[in-house]
Design an enzyme around this catalytic site. Structure first.
Site, PDB file in Angstrom:
ATOM      1  N   HIS A  91      -7.667   9.822   3.851  1.00  0.00           N
ATOM      2  CA  HIS A  91      -7.201   8.873   4.868  1.00  0.00           C
ATOM      3  C   HIS A  91      -7.538   9.334   6.283  1.00  0.00           C
ATOM      4  O   HIS A  91      -7.678  10.521   6.532  1.00  0.00           O
ATOM      5  CB  HIS A  91      -5.681   8.683   4.754  1.00  0.00           C
ATOM      6  CG  HIS A  91      -5.277   8.016   3.478  1.00  0.00           C
ATOM      7  ND1 HIS A  91      -4.567   8.635   2.489  1.00  0.00           N
ATOM      8  CD2 HIS A  91      -5.506   6.760   3.038  1.00  0.00           C
ATOM      9  CE1 HIS A  91      -4.365   7.795   1.490  1.00  0.00           C
ATOM     10  NE2 HIS A  91      -4.934   6.644   1.789  1.00  0.00           N
ATOM     11  N   ASP A  94       2.824   4.979  -5.535  1.00  0.00           N
ATOM     12  CA  ASP A  94       2.059   6.214  -5.329  1.00  0.00           C
ATOM     13  C   ASP A  94       2.922   7.426  -5.674  1.00  0.00           C
ATOM     14  O   ASP A  94       3.670   7.943  -4.857  1.00  0.00           O
ATOM     15  CB  ASP A  94       1.592   6.271  -3.865  1.00  0.00           C
ATOM     16  CG  ASP A  94       0.739   7.505  -3.594  1.00  0.00           C
ATOM     17  OD1 ASP A  94       0.598   8.343  -4.514  1.00  0.00           O
ATOM     18  OD2 ASP A  94       0.223   7.632  -2.476  1.00  0.00           O
ATOM     19  N   ASN A 131     -10.238   0.482  -0.113  1.00  0.00           N
ATOM     20  CA  ASN A 131      -9.237   0.386   0.966  1.00  0.00           C
ATOM     21  C   ASN A 131      -9.810   0.808   2.311  1.00  0.00           C
ATOM     22  O   ASN A 131     -10.359   1.915   2.448  1.00  0.00           O
ATOM     23  CB  ASN A 131      -8.081   1.337   0.671  1.00  0.00           C
ATOM     24  CG  ASN A 131      -7.189   0.849  -0.438  1.00  0.00           C
ATOM     25  OD1 ASN A 131      -7.530  -0.091  -1.146  1.00  0.00           O
ATOM     26  ND2 ASN A 131      -6.046   1.480  -0.584  1.00  0.00           N
ATOM     27  N   ASP A 157       0.854  -1.193   0.000  1.00  0.00           N
ATOM     28  CA  ASP A 157       0.000   0.000   0.000  1.00  0.00           C
ATOM     29  C   ASP A 157       0.895   1.250   0.000  1.00  0.00           C
ATOM     30  O   ASP A 157       1.810   1.365   0.824  1.00  0.00           O
ATOM     31  CB  ASP A 157      -0.835  -0.062   1.305  1.00  0.00           C
ATOM     32  CG  ASP A 157      -1.966   0.936   1.326  1.00  0.00           C
ATOM     33  OD1 ASP A 157      -2.416   1.364   0.248  1.00  0.00           O
ATOM     34  OD2 ASP A 157      -2.422   1.277   2.442  1.00  0.00           O
TER      35      ASP A 157
END
Ligand code: G3H
Ligand code: 13P
Ligand code: ZN
Length: 332
Positions: A191, A115, A277, A93
């Site tokens: 997040h 990312d 996620n 991740d």
């Protein structure tokens, strides 16, 4: 060098093709310890759901890469022992460097995320392309997730025109130039447990924060540009108020918590979104139960007596997500 196939893992390719046709999303649950892994596998076996076991670079440092690799192998055997062989992916991740992605691939990950979303468009393309070239050149084909658009943080004004939503006009070029297998996009999720500031939300009469809706219009534009291409949503915890309340009732401080409502995730799961996620909700569920046990049984000091109930609650929560939110139950 370990191949993910030796560990009994699969990449995301066939899972996403099936999820796209079936109108559901594969759960990507973060883990970094044994109880989380047990809860994820128990829930996914019980609901017959495919699953992506997701490890951040922080989790990898915390838990040790060898232990995580062997836990993933153990997860495959554990599912078998529980009576149903579900497909299991081990995914990096938010990989931030080529070297980290290579290291994970060489130690048995079946999928990685690179990312580059905080970089310039051209730098993101270059870095992502390089990771894809390496991952796809492996004879066992490791799948790669890229990201375009920056997830809104609590400090960002997501309602502003200057937010970092994914620009639909860039996605086709990005996918073509990089060769990624899936694309994480930014449509308003973020997040952590505070996905919006209180002034971006409205409130119910009893003071509960109600967030602004996700930008389904941007998702639709992206789907038009990339028909049939797997899309990923990060930052998709719902931040259940029940857990926040338990934590606060037993001494925690989690003011202004707000997540993504489940109905919106349900809607997203039926679209090209093939991977969702979830990390923060697992943290909340565990913390809520551990605080409760500590407060109600102050004499308890056997970790199994608080980690065990926390694991049971986690399992319950993942079953709910698979059945009622992502729609992945029965798809393995
Ligand atoms: O997207 C981030 C995940 O929730 C992982 O968080 O870096 O604290 O392990 P972490
Ligand atoms: P949450 O913080 O909403 O659980 O998001 C997790 C995530 O996106 C992991 O990559
Ligand atoms: Zn994320």
């Amino acid at each position: 060098m370990t191949s993910y196939k030796e560990l009994g893992l699969v990449n995301t390719k066939a899972l996403f093709e099936k999820a796209m046709k079936g109108g559901y999303a594969v759960p990507a649950y973060n883990f970094n310890n044994m109880e989380q892994m047990q809860a994820i596998i128990q829930a996914c076996v019980e609901t017959k759901s495919p699953v992506i076991l997701q490890v951040s670079s922080g989790a990898r440092k915390y838990a040790n890469q060898n232990l995580l690799k062997n836990m993933a192998k153990g997860a495959v055997e554990y599912a078998h022992e529980l009576g149903y062989d579900i497909p299991i992916v081990l995914h990096l991740d938010h990989g931030d460097t080529f070297e980290l992605c290579v290291d994970c691939i060489e130690t048995g990950f079946s999928s990685v995320m690179i990312d580059g979303s905080s970089k310039s468009y051209d730098e993101n393309v270059e870095l992502t392309r390089k990771v894809v070239e390496y991952a796809h050149s492996r004879k066992d084909y490791v799948t790669v997730e890229g990201e375009l658009g920056v997830l809104a943080g609590v400090e960002d004004d997501v309602a502003s025109e200057h937010s970092h939503y994914t620009q639909p006009e860039e996605v086709e070029d990005f996918v073509k130039k990089t060769g990624v297998d899936s694309l994480a996009i930014s449509i308003g999720t973020s997040h952590g447990r505070c996905k919006f500031t209180p002034d971006q939300c409205t409130r119910t009469p009893d003071g509960i924060l109600v967030p602004p809706p996700l930008r389904f219009d941007i998702l639709e534009e992206i789907e038009k540009k990339l028909p049939g291409f797997p899309i990923v949503l990060h930052g998709s915890s719902s931040v259940p108020i029940e857990y926040v309340k338990i934590i606060e009732n037993f001494g925690g401080k989690l003011s202004d918590s707000v997540g993504i409502p489940e109905e919106q995730l349900r809607k997203a799961s039926k679209s090209a979104v093939c991977k969702i996620n979830i990390d923060s909700d697992g943290r909340l569920a565990m913390t809520a139960i551990i605080r409760k046990v500590f407060a109600e049984k102050p004499e308890e000091f056997d970790p199994r007596k608080y980690l065990g109930p926390a694991r049971d609650e986690l399992k319950k929560m993942y079953i709910h997500k698979n059945k009622d939110v992502l729609g992945s139950a029965g798809q393995a």
